[in-house]
Design a protein around this motif. Structure first.
Motif, PDB file in Angstrom:
ATOM      1  N   UNK A 283       0.828  -1.213   0.000  1.00  0.00           N
ATOM      2  CA  UNK A 283       0.000   0.000   0.000  1.00  0.00           C
ATOM      3  C   UNK A 283       0.868   1.271   0.000  1.00  0.00           C
ATOM      4  N   UNK A 284       1.863   1.246  -0.859  1.00  0.00           N
ATOM      5  CA  UNK A 284       2.768   2.377  -1.035  1.00  0.00           C
ATOM      6  C   UNK A 284       2.428   3.051  -2.360  1.00  0.00           C
ATOM      7  N   UNK A 285       2.249   4.371  -2.401  1.00  0.00           N
ATOM      8  CA  UNK A 285       1.911   5.040  -3.671  1.00  0.00           C
ATOM      9  C   UNK A 285       2.978   4.798  -4.747  1.00  0.00           C
ATOM     10  N   UNK A 286       2.497   4.551  -5.956  1.00  0.00           N
ATOM     11  CA  UNK A 286       3.386   4.300  -7.096  1.00  0.00           C
ATOM     12  C   UNK A 286       3.050   5.317  -8.170  1.00  0.00           C
ATOM     13  N   UNK A 287       3.961   6.257  -8.403  1.00  0.00           N
ATOM     14  CA  UNK A 287       3.722   7.358  -9.327  1.00  0.00           C
ATOM     15  C   UNK A 287       4.582   7.214 -10.581  1.00  0.00           C
ATOM     16  N   UNK A 288       4.000   7.616 -11.702  1.00  0.00           N
ATOM     17  CA  UNK A 288       4.717   7.668 -12.976  1.00  0.00           C
ATOM     18  C   UNK A 288       4.754   9.123 -13.422  1.00  0.00           C
ATOM     19  N   UNK A 289       5.941   9.633 -13.720  1.00  0.00           N
ATOM     20  CA  UNK A 289       6.099  11.014 -14.168  1.00  0.00           C
ATOM     21  C   UNK A 289       6.485  11.015 -15.643  1.00  0.00           C
ATOM     22  N   UNK A 290       5.645  11.619 -16.475  1.00  0.00           N
ATOM     23  CA  UNK A 290       5.899  11.571 -17.913  1.00  0.00           C
ATOM     24  C   UNK A 290       5.149  12.691 -18.639  1.00  0.00           C
ATOM     25  N   UNK A 291       5.717  13.184 -19.742  1.00  0.00           N
ATOM     26  CA  UNK A 291       5.052  14.226 -20.533  1.00  0.00           C
ATOM     27  C   UNK A 291       4.026  13.638 -21.497  1.00  0.00           C
ATOM     28  N   UNK A 292       3.238  14.507 -22.084  1.00  0.00           N
ATOM     29  CA  UNK A 292       2.213  14.094 -23.039  1.00  0.00           C
ATOM     30  C   UNK A 292       2.809  13.316 -24.211  1.00  0.00           C
ATOM     31  N   UNK A 293       4.030  13.677 -24.614  1.00  0.00           N
ATOM     32  CA  UNK A 293       4.647  13.020 -25.770  1.00  0.00           C
ATOM     33  C   UNK A 293       4.920  11.545 -25.550  1.00  0.00           C
ATOM     34  N   UNK A 294       4.858  11.080 -24.300  1.00  0.00           N
ATOM     35  CA  UNK A 294       5.103   9.666 -23.994  1.00  0.00           C
ATOM     36  C   UNK A 294       3.828   8.833 -24.095  1.00  0.00           C
ATOM     37  N   UNK A 295       2.677   9.478 -24.218  1.00  0.00           N
ATOM     38  CA  UNK A 295       1.407   8.750 -24.270  1.00  0.00           C
ATOM     39  C   UNK A 295       1.166   8.187 -25.673  1.00  0.00           C
ATOM     40  N   UNK A 296       0.655   6.976 -25.714  1.00  0.00           N
ATOM     41  CA  UNK A 296       0.356   6.281 -26.971  1.00  0.00           C
ATOM     42  C   UNK A 296      -1.079   5.759 -26.900  1.00  0.00           C
ATOM     43  N   UNK A 297      -2.050   6.567 -27.336  1.00  0.00           N
ATOM     44  CA  UNK A 297      -3.456   6.165 -27.215  1.00  0.00           C
ATOM     45  C   UNK A 297      -3.914   5.186 -28.293  1.00  0.00           C
ATOM     46  N   UNK A 298      -3.023   4.803 -29.190  1.00  0.00           N
ATOM     47  CA  UNK A 298      -3.396   3.920 -30.297  1.00  0.00           C
ATOM     48  C   UNK A 298      -3.096   2.453 -30.019  1.00  0.00           C
ATOM     49  N   UNK A 299      -2.432   2.162 -28.903  1.00  0.00           N
ATOM     50  CA  UNK A 299      -2.009   0.792 -28.669  1.00  0.00           C
ATOM     51  C   UNK A 299      -2.228   0.368 -27.217  1.00  0.00           C
ATOM     52  N   UNK A 300      -2.406  -0.943 -27.042  1.00  0.00           N
ATOM     53  CA  UNK A 300      -2.397  -1.553 -25.715  1.00  0.00           C
ATOM     54  C   UNK A 300      -1.008  -2.138 -25.470  1.00  0.00           C
ATOM     55  N   UNK A 301      -0.781  -2.598 -24.267  1.00  0.00           N
ATOM     56  CA  UNK A 301       0.526  -3.187 -23.950  1.00  0.00           C
ATOM     57  C   UNK A 301       0.826  -4.382 -24.851  1.00  0.00           C
ATOM     58  N   UNK A 302      -0.212  -5.150 -25.197  1.00  0.00           N
ATOM     59  CA  UNK A 302       0.001  -6.349 -26.007  1.00  0.00           C
ATOM     60  C   UNK A 302       0.500  -6.029 -27.414  1.00  0.00           C
ATOM     61  N   UNK A 303       0.289  -4.799 -27.864  1.00  0.00           N
ATOM     62  CA  UNK A 303       0.693  -4.412 -29.221  1.00  0.00           C
ATOM     63  C   UNK A 303       2.177  -4.056 -29.342  1.00  0.00           C
ATOM     64  N   UNK A 304       2.821  -3.779 -28.225  1.00  0.00           N
ATOM     65  CA  UNK A 304       4.127  -3.130 -28.252  1.00  0.00           C
ATOM     66  C   UNK A 304       5.265  -4.135 -28.423  1.00  0.00           C
ATOM     67  N   UNK A 305       6.182  -3.805 -29.332  1.00  0.00           N
ATOM     68  CA  UNK A 305       7.409  -4.580 -29.476  1.00  0.00           C
ATOM     69  C   UNK A 305       8.383  -4.110 -28.405  1.00  0.00           C
ATOM     70  N   UNK A 306       8.734  -5.020 -27.504  1.00  0.00           N
ATOM     71  CA  UNK A 306       9.660  -4.675 -26.428  1.00  0.00           C
ATOM     72  C   UNK A 306      11.087  -4.994 -26.875  1.00  0.00           C
ATOM     73  N   UNK A 307      11.915  -3.984 -26.794  1.00  0.00           N
ATOM     74  CA  UNK A 307      13.301  -4.120 -27.245  1.00  0.00           C
ATOM     75  C   UNK A 307      14.038  -5.199 -26.446  1.00  0.00           C
TER      76      UNK A 307
END
Length: 339
Positions: free
Chosen positions: A259-283
């Motif tokens: 129960x510890x807060x988990x924050x993600x800090x990121x700009x708008x340019x990091x958002x990808x509204x066209x894909x789900x996690x399953x779509x992404x090629x992980x390097x």
């Protein structure tokens, strides 16, 4: 020492060679796109926002060299360079974002000389915006931190990962500016040790208390109630989850359990509204990063490795995403995340 991680100079794109830190500080200049692509692949420059700036400067560099070299078709040359830049790190969405933002300007201008000037102007604008964006992220994120706290972070999401200031570390810097007492626990971040080599280097230079731990120690410190919150950056935020440096997901799972807060800090340019996690090629990166350490072989030759550079953390494990326009919380139905 430069005020920024990556910048434009007459001979090309300048950057801090991050693979040498903390042992050596060195600035290098990439005079052509293939050298910049090598720098991106070798992680001489890295971090989602910094890659966006690198992609933008890369297109400007391609325009400059195509104009000066008179080599074939100007536009075909620039588009080819843009494709090469996009392919350098497929998981980090900012790289392609920076490339495409400048390229869209290039393709609407008919005079190559004007193209080169406009491309550089847009790239410089992107770099300026990145610093301002990080400072706004820092300001919003600082409000989440208690007056005295210990923050766990993973990998490096500081000034070295951006044009300046940082995202996750920007939150910490902004909180310190507000006179909050912030102690940082930086996970070393195997296998390339960005947490110990880069995050610890940045924070120690700023005089911010930082202690580095091995990645697998984080869960024990959470169990001992020595961590107040976790703040990480992001390389891509999809409609259902966050991609960040490998190891982030396990920290999120353990933080949720405790129960510890988990924050993600990121700009708008990091958002990808066209894909789900399953779509992404992980390097996946090379065997040598795991099979050797300090010049010694650490793995039998016959044993294969899996070396994913990133993992995906479901949004259900994220307390809030800190952006330049404020906080996004569950149910995460923000327009930036909607297809």
């Amino acid at each position: 020492m430069q005020d920024r991680t990556i910048w434009w100079e007459e001979g090309g794109v300048g950057l801090i060679e991050q693979t040498l830190l903390p042992e050596e500080y060195r600035e290098v200049v990439c005079a052509d796109v293939p050298r910049l692509v090598l720098a991106i692949r070798r992680l001489e420059v890295r971090g989602a926002p910094a890659l966006g700036v690198a992609g933008a400067y890369g297109v400007a560099l391609a325009c400059k060299n195509a104009l000066e070299g008179h080599e074939g078709d100007f536009y075909r040359s620039v588009e080819g360079a843009a494709a090469l830049l996009r392919s350098a790190r497929p998981t980090a969405v900012n790289l392609a974002w920076g490339v495409d933002r400048v390229l869209s300007v290039v393709l609407t201008e008919s005079d190559p000389a004007k193209v080169a000037a406009r491309a550089l102007a847009i790239a410089e604008q992107i770099a300026d915006e990145d610093e301002e964006t990080c400072r706004r992220i820092g300001s919003y994120g600082a409000e989440l931190l208690p007056d005295e706290c210990t923050v766990l972070t993973h990998c490096n999401a500081g000034a070295l990962a951006c044009a300046a200031w940082g995202t996750a570390l920007g939150v910490i810097r902004s909180a310190v500016e507000e006179k909050k007492i912030v102690r940082v626990i930086s996970c070393e971040t195997r296998p390339l040790l960005q947490g110990s080599r880069l995050t610890a280097w940045e924070l120690s230079r700023d005089g911010i208390p930082v202690t580095t731990i091995i990645d697998s120690e984080a869960a024990y410190l959470m169990q001992k109630k020595e961590i107040d919150c976790v703040i990480v950056g992001a390389d891509r935020i999809c409609t259902d989850g966050v991609f960040n440096k490998i190891g982030t997901y396990m920290h999120a799972v353990v933080a949720a359990y405790h129960q510890i807060p988990f924050y993600v800090a990121a700009p708008r340019s990091t958002f990808d509204p066209l894909h789900t996690m399953a779509d992404i090629i992980v390097e996946e990166r090379g065997r040598e990063e795991i099979a050797s350490l300090f010049g010694r072989t650490t793995l039998p030759d016959a044993v294969p490795v899996k070396n994913y550079a990133f993992d995906g953390t479901p949004l259900s494990l994220v307390t809030a995403i800190i952006t330049e326009e404020g906080l996004i919380r569950a149910p995460f139905d923000h327009p930036w995340l909607m297809p």
